[in-house]
Design a protein around this motif. Structure first.
Motif, PDB file in Angstrom:
ATOM      1  N   PHE A 267       0.821  -1.214   0.000  1.00 23.35           N
ATOM      2  CA  PHE A 267       0.000   0.000   0.000  1.00 23.35           C
ATOM      3  C   PHE A 267       0.854   1.265   0.000  1.00 23.35           C
ATOM      4  O   PHE A 267       1.931   1.321   0.592  1.00 23.35           O
ATOM      5  CB  PHE A 267      -0.915   0.018   1.220  1.00 23.35           C
ATOM      6  N   SER A 268       0.331   2.280  -0.658  1.00 19.09           N
ATOM      7  CA  SER A 268       0.912   3.621  -0.626  1.00 19.09           C
ATOM      8  C   SER A 268      -0.227   4.611  -0.445  1.00 19.09           C
ATOM      9  O   SER A 268      -1.406   4.268  -0.633  1.00 19.09           O
ATOM     10  CB  SER A 268       1.655   3.912  -1.932  1.00 19.09           C
ATOM     11  N   PRO A 269       0.070   5.857  -0.090  1.00 14.93           N
ATOM     12  CA  PRO A 269      -1.009   6.845   0.097  1.00 14.93           C
ATOM     13  C   PRO A 269      -1.888   7.011  -1.140  1.00 14.93           C
ATOM     14  O   PRO A 269      -3.090   7.315  -1.006  1.00 14.93           O
ATOM     15  CB  PRO A 269      -0.240   8.131   0.415  1.00 14.93           C
ATOM     16  N   LYS A 284      -3.433  -7.212   9.203  1.00 16.19           N
ATOM     17  CA  LYS A 284      -2.241  -7.434   8.383  1.00 16.19           C
ATOM     18  C   LYS A 284      -1.995  -6.259   7.448  1.00 16.19           C
ATOM     19  O   LYS A 284      -0.840  -5.863   7.211  1.00 16.19           O
ATOM     20  CB  LYS A 284      -2.393  -8.726   7.571  1.00 16.19           C
ATOM     21  N   ASP A 285      -3.066  -5.673   6.920  1.00 13.09           N
ATOM     22  CA  ASP A 285      -2.914  -4.512   6.053  1.00 13.09           C
ATOM     23  C   ASP A 285      -2.564  -3.264   6.858  1.00 13.09           C
ATOM     24  O   ASP A 285      -1.850  -2.377   6.373  1.00 13.09           O
ATOM     25  CB  ASP A 285      -4.206  -4.277   5.263  1.00 13.09           C
ATOM     26  N   ALA A 286      -3.046  -3.187   8.085  1.00 13.67           N
ATOM     27  CA  ALA A 286      -2.798  -2.000   8.909  1.00 13.67           C
ATOM     28  C   ALA A 286      -1.316  -1.801   9.186  1.00 13.67           C
ATOM     29  O   ALA A 286      -0.846  -0.663   9.253  1.00 13.67           O
ATOM     30  CB  ALA A 286      -3.570  -2.114  10.225  1.00 13.67           C
ATOM     31  N   VAL A 287      -0.558  -2.896   9.320  1.00 12.14           N
ATOM     32  CA  VAL A 287       0.871  -2.726   9.619  1.00 12.14           C
ATOM     33  C   VAL A 287       1.609  -2.085   8.443  1.00 12.14           C
ATOM     34  O   VAL A 287       2.683  -1.493   8.625  1.00 12.14           O
ATOM     35  CB  VAL A 287       1.532  -4.086   9.995  1.00 12.14           C
ATOM     36  N   LYS A 288       1.039  -2.163   7.243  1.00 10.80           N
ATOM     37  CA  LYS A 288       1.669  -1.545   6.076  1.00 10.80           C
ATOM     38  C   LYS A 288       1.244  -0.088   5.904  1.00 10.80           C
ATOM     39  O   LYS A 288       1.885   0.652   5.152  1.00 10.80           O
ATOM     40  CB  LYS A 288       1.301  -2.327   4.806  1.00 10.80           C
ATOM     41  N   CYS A 289       0.175   0.315   6.574  1.00 10.94           N
ATOM     42  CA  CYS A 289      -0.396   1.643   6.355  1.00 10.94           C
ATOM     43  C   CYS A 289      -0.213   2.589   7.530  1.00 10.94           C
ATOM     44  O   CYS A 289      -0.533   3.783   7.422  1.00 10.94           O
ATOM     45  CB  CYS A 289      -1.897   1.525   6.058  1.00 10.94           C
ATOM     46  N   ARG A 290       0.300   2.094   8.618  1.00 14.88           N
ATOM     47  CA  ARG A 290       0.346   2.903   9.842  1.00 14.88           C
ATOM     48  C   ARG A 290       1.206   4.161   9.681  1.00 14.88           C
ATOM     49  O   ARG A 290       0.910   5.209  10.267  1.00 14.88           O
ATOM     50  CB  ARG A 290       0.874   2.061  11.007  1.00 14.88           C
ATOM     51  N   SER A 291       2.264   4.085   8.874  1.00 13.60           N
ATOM     52  CA  SER A 291       3.179   5.226   8.757  1.00 13.60           C
ATOM     53  C   SER A 291       2.552   6.417   8.041  1.00 13.60           C
ATOM     54  O   SER A 291       3.007   7.554   8.204  1.00 13.60           O
ATOM     55  CB  SER A 291       4.466   4.809   8.038  1.00 13.60           C
ATOM     56  N   PHE A 292       1.500   6.180   7.244  1.00 12.29           N
ATOM     57  CA  PHE A 292       0.843   7.294   6.551  1.00 12.29           C
ATOM     58  C   PHE A 292      -0.662   7.318   6.830  1.00 12.29           C
ATOM     59  O   PHE A 292      -1.438   7.892   6.074  1.00 12.29           O
ATOM     60  CB  PHE A 292       1.102   7.237   5.035  1.00 12.29           C
ATOM     61  N   ALA A 293      -1.065   6.686   7.930  1.00 14.40           N
ATOM     62  CA  ALA A 293      -2.484   6.597   8.264  1.00 14.40           C
ATOM     63  C   ALA A 293      -3.075   7.965   8.576  1.00 14.40           C
ATOM     64  O   ALA A 293      -2.381   8.893   9.012  1.00 14.40           O
ATOM     65  CB  ALA A 293      -2.682   5.663   9.449  1.00 14.40           C
TER      66      ALA A 293
END
Length: 332
Positions: A267-269, A284-293
């Motif tokens: 995922f990306s923004p 599982k998807d949240a760990v990939k999105c947390r940095s730009f959540a």
């Protein structure tokens, strides 16, 4: 779900046009397994017991929540577990110990989630033997290893094999890749220690697992949990997003839209530009999105529950394993 996946599970005739390639897949996989069985290729045994959690189908079967449940059971049994995983989709030149501060694009989404949720040391590397050796060298208190999705990694000797099966989809059309979803023939299930059906009744298995929704938690810590009667946009990049949608519906959410990506999608923004919160994704998807959540982004926290009979059978196996294990590592 891709057109090919729909064909596997809906019995589309055109899948069988790929049968010659499935035959080639069978020949190569059978040859490889035979070489290990006859000792031409060697197994390597670590100094601690190894439990393999895997499947014979491609796509999601619930291995991650099961592995988290298994870690807890092992602790209750007095073990100190560690986990090794492939690190799908990332480039690794050496085994790497996963920490909670790692990025998913460095170690993989599932290993990162396992490290954050289990509290167990996790090492990623495609070579499971090297991963296991590295784990034991870095974490000498570990006395049992779970090999996540390592059923077909025959070089690593194992003491228990547990196979997860999708209770809704089963084994599809029963064909090997690419005409069907199978990595190995259904007959392989006869040689494993336990088979577990996830989220649906299935005859002939040793146990059943259900996924219970705990809460819809925010990716940004300062936000409150999301009420389970809210209208949400679903976002997922997992092997079986339909199961995620069912879990969200059964928890009481009103599904306003579904946005499903390929399994392990990075995922990306930009993927969220046209999506209106609140968004609900898998953990599982949240760990990939947390940095730009952003505000209004949530993940559905679930917990695996296994039937008591299976838990008792597995506990007996673990006690037997504890009493019998004591050999040194080396080539079998």
């Amino acid at each position: 779900m891709t057109a090919l996946e729909r064909g596997w599970y809906q019995g589309r005739w055109w899948c069988y046009l790929l049968a010659p390639f499935s035959l080639l897949f069978w020949l190569l996989s059978t040859l490889r397994r035979t070489l290990f069985r006859r000792g031409i290729k060697r197994h390597y045994r670590l100094t601690v017991p190894v439990i393999v959690v895997g499947n014979i189908t491609v796509g999601g079967t619930g291995k991650t929540p099961f592995t988290l449940w298994l870690c807890q059971l092992l602790r209750e049994q007095g073990f100190t577990p560690g986990i090794i995983s492939r690190g799908y989709g990332v480039k690794l030149t050496a085994p790497r110990l996963v920490t909670a501060n790692c990025m998913a694009n460095q170690v993989g989404d599932e290993p990162l989630l396992l490290a954050q949720r289990s509290g167990c040391p996790v090492v990623v590397y495609p070579d499971r033997v090297s991963a296991g050796q590295h784990l034991l060298s870095r974490c000498p208190d570990v006395d049992i290893i779970i090999s996540d999705d390592g059923l077909q990694h025959y070089r690593l000797a194992r003491d228990l094999e547990i196979v997860l099966i999708d209770g809704q989809r089963g084994l599809g059309n029963g064909w090997l890749l690419p005409a069907g979803p199978l990595r190995e023939l259904p007959s392989r299930l006869a040689s494993v220690d336990f088979t577990v059906a996830n989220s649906g009744p299935l005859d002939g298995v040793d146990g059943h697992m259900t996924l219970t929704v705990v809460a819809a938690r925010p990716l940004l810590a300062e936000q409150p949990a999301l009420a389970m009667s809210t209208s949400v946009q679903l976002v997922a990049a997992i092997g079986n997003p339909a199961r995620f949608a069912r879990s969200a519906q059964e928890a009481g959410f009103n599904i306003a839209g579904q946005h499903f990506f390929a399994d392990h999608h990075p995922f990306s923004p930009d993927d969220f530009t046209d999506l209106t919160p609140p968004l609900l994704m898998t953990e599982k998807d949240a760990v990939k999105c947390r940095s730009f959540a952003k505000s209004g982004w949530y993940y559905l926290a679930v917990q695996a529950r296994l039937d008591p009979q299976f838990t008792e059978q597995l506990s007996k196996k673990l006690n037997l394993l504890r009493s019998q294990y004591g050999h040194e590592s080396g080539i079998d």
